[in-house]
Design an enzyme around this catalytic site. Structure first.
Site, mmCIF file in Angstrom:
data_model
loop_
_atom_site.group_PDB
_atom_site.id
_atom_site.type_symbol
_atom_site.label_atom_id
_atom_site.label_comp_id
_atom_site.label_asym_id
_atom_site.label_seq_id
_atom_site.Cartn_x
_atom_site.Cartn_y
_atom_site.Cartn_z
ATOM 1 N N HIS A 212 -31.341 -10.887 -14.995
ATOM 2 C CA HIS A 212 -30.607 -11.563 -16.065
ATOM 3 C C HIS A 212 -31.432 -11.617 -17.351
ATOM 4 O O HIS A 212 -30.884 -11.795 -18.447
ATOM 5 C CB HIS A 212 -30.241 -12.986 -15.622
ATOM 6 C CG HIS A 212 -29.161 -13.622 -16.421
ATOM 7 N ND1 HIS A 212 -29.360 -14.188 -17.655
ATOM 8 C CD2 HIS A 212 -27.835 -13.780 -16.165
ATOM 9 C CE1 HIS A 212 -28.217 -14.673 -18.121
ATOM 10 N NE2 HIS A 212 -27.281 -14.440 -17.244
ATOM 11 N N HIS B 42 -20.225 -14.543 -24.563
ATOM 12 C CA HIS B 42 -20.339 -15.977 -24.348
ATOM 13 C C HIS B 42 -18.996 -16.638 -24.632
ATOM 14 O O HIS B 42 -18.139 -16.073 -25.311
ATOM 15 C CB HIS B 42 -21.425 -16.578 -25.247
ATOM 16 C CG HIS B 42 -22.796 -16.329 -24.741
ATOM 17 N ND1 HIS B 42 -23.924 -16.420 -25.536
ATOM 18 C CD2 HIS B 42 -23.253 -15.978 -23.521
ATOM 19 C CE1 HIS B 42 -25.003 -16.141 -24.817
ATOM 20 N NE2 HIS B 42 -24.612 -15.878 -23.588
ATOM 21 N N ARG C 33 -30.614 -9.907 -20.789
ATOM 22 C CA ARG C 33 -29.728 -10.556 -21.746
ATOM 23 C C ARG C 33 -30.534 -11.463 -22.692
ATOM 24 O O ARG C 33 -30.248 -11.529 -23.891
ATOM 25 C CB ARG C 33 -28.657 -11.370 -21.018
ATOM 26 C CG ARG C 33 -27.611 -10.493 -20.365
ATOM 27 C CD ARG C 33 -26.674 -11.270 -19.460
ATOM 28 N NE ARG C 33 -25.932 -12.328 -20.084
ATOM 29 C CZ ARG C 33 -24.844 -12.150 -20.838
ATOM 30 N NH1 ARG C 33 -24.407 -10.916 -21.081
ATOM 31 N NH2 ARG C 33 -24.185 -13.179 -21.335
ATOM 32 N N TYR D 169 -7.692 -13.083 -26.996
ATOM 33 C CA TYR D 169 -6.999 -11.988 -27.667
ATOM 34 C C TYR D 169 -7.878 -11.241 -28.669
ATOM 35 O O TYR D 169 -7.452 -10.225 -29.207
ATOM 36 C CB TYR D 169 -5.742 -12.521 -28.366
ATOM 37 C CG TYR D 169 -4.703 -12.988 -27.388
ATOM 38 C CD1 TYR D 169 -3.854 -12.072 -26.755
ATOM 39 C CD2 TYR D 169 -4.581 -14.332 -27.054
ATOM 40 C CE1 TYR D 169 -2.917 -12.493 -25.829
ATOM 41 C CE2 TYR D 169 -3.639 -14.759 -26.127
ATOM 42 C CZ TYR D 169 -2.810 -13.840 -25.516
ATOM 43 O OH TYR D 169 -1.886 -14.252 -24.592
ATOM 44 N N LYS E 285 -17.084 -13.381 -16.406
ATOM 45 C CA LYS E 285 -17.300 -14.800 -16.136
ATOM 46 C C LYS E 285 -16.286 -15.666 -16.867
ATOM 47 O O LYS E 285 -15.777 -16.643 -16.311
ATOM 48 C CB LYS E 285 -18.710 -15.194 -16.566
ATOM 49 C CG LYS E 285 -19.056 -16.659 -16.343
ATOM 50 C CD LYS E 285 -20.468 -16.956 -16.777
ATOM 51 C CE LYS E 285 -20.802 -18.429 -16.556
ATOM 52 N NZ LYS E 285 -22.173 -18.762 -16.987
ATOM 53 N N ARG F 48 -23.954 -9.066 -17.965
ATOM 54 C CA ARG F 48 -24.436 -9.841 -16.818
ATOM 55 C C ARG F 48 -24.699 -8.898 -15.646
ATOM 56 O O ARG F 48 -24.017 -7.875 -15.505
ATOM 57 C CB ARG F 48 -23.410 -10.903 -16.433
ATOM 58 C CG ARG F 48 -23.220 -11.964 -17.509
ATOM 59 C CD ARG F 48 -22.175 -12.998 -17.119
ATOM 60 N NE ARG F 48 -22.015 -14.007 -18.164
ATOM 61 C CZ ARG F 48 -21.187 -13.877 -19.215
ATOM 62 N NH1 ARG F 48 -20.435 -12.787 -19.328
ATOM 63 N NH2 ARG F 48 -21.107 -14.825 -20.129
#
Length: 285
Positions: free
Chosen positions: A220, A246, A223, A256, A157, A130
């Site tokens: 952007h 995402h 991406r 994790y 994010k 991003r």
């Protein structure tokens, strides 16, 4: 994982501004759906759709906690599904045709400007993180010997640590950049002060100076280019989604498993940089 200080401040502001004045002194078990709608619908009516959804989300979280602690029997916000207008999907401008992508890469190579900005523009299509994650990158996040960039959870994010494998091409750019800004904090310091990174507008304005208009390409958009072309090239969708950082439907598992598919992603990222080189070469002919 804790919330950043900025995010905590935003939540507290919304509590004090929208929620506490209306229902702050009332017992949560006595609240009804109409009480909640009386808070969020006026916000939506003013055109602040995203704020109205965020405020409802905060109330929902409070109710969930109250139910768990036995302070309320039912989360009434569950009855308000569909009460607010759906979020409008924003399509970020991007050139997606292979020939035009090659021309864009060539334009970036030919761009003469502030060296850190040029490096950021060259890395953007290779790494497809991003824009904020790229602009605010710090040298302490990078291990050039290992060929990895680890973005800490507080900068992501989704609030999850993210590993970006670095291709040979990306490492070459980073080692040259280190000679310029390696003694500082940010990879891409502002031209005005080394205590701040370049702005999103700085990168966007560079694209505009290259001739790319608002409806053609955005920062952007790099991406979108990667997502589209990597899928077209047949790479495993899970690898692509993990590299795009995402959201995962299983938030605990994702938190994790930031190293999930890492060997495959390293291979994909190197092949992606090689593929971009090919597109650039074709665009120059």
């Amino acid at each position: 994982m804790g919330l950043s200080a900025k995010h905590q401040g935003t939540i507290l502001y919304r509590l004090n501004t929208y929620i506490f004045p209306s229902i702050g002194k009332r017992h949560i078990a006595r609240l009804e759906a109409q009480d909640i709608l009386a808070i969020v619908k006026p916000i939506e009516a003013k055109g602040n759709n995203e704020t109205s959804r965020r405020v409802l989300q905060i109330i929902n979280q409070v109710f969930r906690y109250a139910v768990i602690r036995g302070k309320a029997k039912h989360n009434i916000t569950a009855d308000l599904h569909g009460a607010l207008s759906p979020r409008k999907v924003t399509h970020r401008a991007a050139v997606l045709e292979k020939e035009k992508v090659g021309q864009l890469l060539g334009a970036i190579d030919d761009y003469a400007g502030y060296f850190p900005l040029v490096c950021a523009l060259k890395l953007a299509p290779m790494l497809f993180v991003r824009p904020t994650e790229l602009r605010c990158a710090t040298w302490q996040e990078f291990d050039l010997d290992a060929g990895e960039w680890r973005i800490p959870s507080e900068r992501m994010k989704m609030r999850r640590t993210h590993i970006v494998p670095l291709s040979h091409q990306a490492l070459t750019i980073l080692r040259e950049l280190k000679k310029f800004s390696g003694d500082g904090h940010y990879l891409f310091p502002s031209t005005r002060t080394e205590t701040r990174p370049i702005s999103d507008a700085t990168m966007l304005n560079a694209l505009r100076r290259m001739g790319y208009q608002k409806q053609e390409m955005s920062v952007h958009g790099f991406r979108s280019i990667a997502s589209t072309l990597l899928n077209e090239l047949g790479y495993n969708r899970d690898w692509i989604e993990r590299q795009l950082a995402h959201g995962d439907s299983n938030g605990v598992r994702a938190a994790y498993n930031y190293a999930e598919y890492l060997p495959e992603r390293k291979k994909m990222m190197q092949e992606w940089s090689d593929y971009l080189d090919g597109l650039r070469d074709k665009g120059e002919h």
